[in-house]
Design a protein around this motif. Sequence first.
Motif, PDB file in Angstrom:
ATOM      1  N   GLY A   1       0.767  -1.168   0.057  1.00 12.41           N
ATOM      2  CA  GLY A   1      -0.245   0.114   0.066  1.00 12.41           C
ATOM      3  C   GLY A   1       0.767   1.108  -0.066  1.00 12.41           C
ATOM      4  O   GLY A   1       1.889   1.447  -0.635  1.00 12.41           O
ATOM      5  N   TYR A   2       0.458   2.457   0.692  1.00 11.65           N
ATOM      6  CA  TYR A   2       0.943   3.377   0.692  1.00 11.65           C
ATOM      7  C   TYR A   2       2.476   3.575   1.483  1.00 11.65           C
ATOM      8  O   TYR A   2       3.361   4.408   1.266  1.00 11.65           O
ATOM      9  CB  TYR A   2       0.336   4.637   1.485  1.00 11.65           C
TER      10      TYR A   2
ATOM     11  N   ALA B   1      -3.668   9.717   6.044  1.00 15.46           N
ATOM     12  CA  ALA B   1      -2.158   9.701   5.339  1.00 15.46           C
ATOM     13  C   ALA B   1      -1.155  10.029   6.598  1.00 15.46           C
ATOM     14  O   ALA B   1      -1.638  10.685   7.462  1.00 15.46           O
ATOM     15  CB  ALA B   1      -1.832  10.627   4.192  1.00 15.46           C
ATOM     16  N   PRO B   2      -0.112   9.562   6.406  1.00 16.92           N
ATOM     17  CA  PRO B   2       0.871   9.709   7.796  1.00 16.92           C
ATOM     18  C   PRO B   2       1.266  11.339   8.058  1.00 16.92           C
ATOM     19  O   PRO B   2       1.525  11.947   6.843  1.00 16.92           O
ATOM     20  CB  PRO B   2       1.841   8.939   7.395  1.00 16.92           C
ATOM     21  N   ARG B   3       1.178  11.849   9.051  1.00 15.13           N
ATOM     22  CA  ARG B   3       1.441  13.264   9.264  1.00 15.13           C
ATOM     23  C   ARG B   3       2.827  13.486   8.614  1.00 15.13           C
ATOM     24  O   ARG B   3       3.196  14.584   8.456  1.00 15.13           O
ATOM     25  CB  ARG B   3       1.445  13.555  10.817  1.00 15.13           C
TER      26      ARG B   3
ATOM     27  N   ILE C   1      -5.672  13.966   5.822  1.00 14.00           N
ATOM     28  CA  ILE C   1      -5.349  13.718   4.480  1.00 14.00           C
ATOM     29  C   ILE C   1      -5.888  12.577   4.113  1.00 14.00           C
ATOM     30  O   ILE C   1      -5.121  11.676   4.610  1.00 14.00           O
ATOM     31  CB  ILE C   1      -4.223  14.199   3.435  1.00 14.00           C
ATOM     32  N   MET C   2      -6.875  11.873   3.270  1.00 15.11           N
ATOM     33  CA  MET C   2      -7.144  10.763   3.072  1.00 15.11           C
ATOM     34  C   MET C   2      -6.518  10.272   1.649  1.00 15.11           C
ATOM     35  O   MET C   2      -6.551  10.736   0.534  1.00 15.11           O
ATOM     36  CB  MET C   2      -8.594  10.514   2.983  1.00 15.11           C
TER      37      MET C   2
ATOM     38  N   GLU D   1       0.632  12.204  -5.161  1.00 18.02           N
ATOM     39  CA  GLU D   1      -0.701  12.671  -5.137  1.00 18.02           C
ATOM     40  C   GLU D   1      -1.948  11.975  -5.693  1.00 18.02           C
ATOM     41  O   GLU D   1      -3.076  12.133  -5.701  1.00 18.02           O
ATOM     42  CB  GLU D   1      -0.775  14.191  -5.652  1.00 18.02           C
ATOM     43  N   SER D   2      -1.426  11.046  -6.515  1.00 25.59           N
ATOM     44  CA  SER D   2      -2.319  10.093  -7.196  1.00 25.59           C
ATOM     45  C   SER D   2      -2.837   9.170  -6.167  1.00 25.59           C
ATOM     46  O   SER D   2      -4.097   8.453  -6.632  1.00 25.59           O
ATOM     47  CB  SER D   2      -1.579   9.590  -8.365  1.00 25.59           C
ATOM     48  N   CYS D   3      -2.375   9.145  -5.008  1.00 28.49           N
ATOM     49  CA  CYS D   3      -2.855   8.423  -3.894  1.00 28.49           C
ATOM     50  C   CYS D   3      -4.189   8.859  -3.195  1.00 28.49           C
ATOM     51  O   CYS D   3      -4.836   8.225  -2.339  1.00 28.49           O
ATOM     52  CB  CYS D   3      -1.880   7.679  -2.992  1.00 28.49           C
TER      53      CYS D   3
END
Length: 263
Positions: free
Chosen positions: A145-146, A170-172, A186-187, A155-157
């Motif tokens: 995954g990410y 998303a991780p900080r 941010i999702m 940013e495409s994620c």
Amino acid sequence: MGKVNVCLKRSYIMVISVIATLSALMLAVTLFTHGRFSRVDDETETMLPGLQLMYSISIITLILAIIGVYGACKEKKWALIMFAVGMILGTLFLIASDIQALAQRPKVAEHLKMHYMMLQNNASGITDDLRDVHIKFQCCGLDQGYLDWGYDIPESCLCTEESTNPCVAAPRNSSLFEHMIDDQPIMIYKESCLPYFIVHVMRVIDATIGIILGVILLWISSVVLCIFILCRLSKKEDVPVVVYSSEAKAGNYTALTDTAEHT
């Protein structure tokens, strides 16, 4: 030479017309694909063997269809024999290709995984191919995954309002928060892309195998009809036998003889 049944001839010409139409469409698609990818040298070199194969199949099949229609309309045995032999060889080639595709199918998943993992590891950033995969399948990364991207999450994620796949915050400490002022999360897409991509490729392979099988059945039907026409042309017509009869000859002159005697 025997007479060919009209329904048999029409059925044969109808099947060949379908084959000729499909061959013409295949040739048009091949020309369009060749022209579209001719701008990129790398992609053209990669696709060139496949394009050459499609050119050969479409052109040869179209020529055989024309010869087959000519042979049926003019009742020429040599044209029908040439059509039957050519289509039989083509059918054997398609059967071998279908069997090979079925045999290679289990290896496709592993090959795709290795290819895209190498592409991701060797790339300094996200490539256009990986970006398209993220957007199309609504996923992020390939294997884990990410997490595959570490700090530089592309940013495409990012999840969109139309996203149907699950999303997570998303991780900080990722690059996505570099220009963020507020503390809003941010999702991003949660699941990796490789399973989705493999399922998609398998569906394409299965559809291709099914199409080839349908073409094989169509070609076999044309060969069977062609053989029936050849059998009808080779069959000799029954000619009524003329039989000499002395009694019939004598009977024809009896009346004349009797008349002469009475006069």
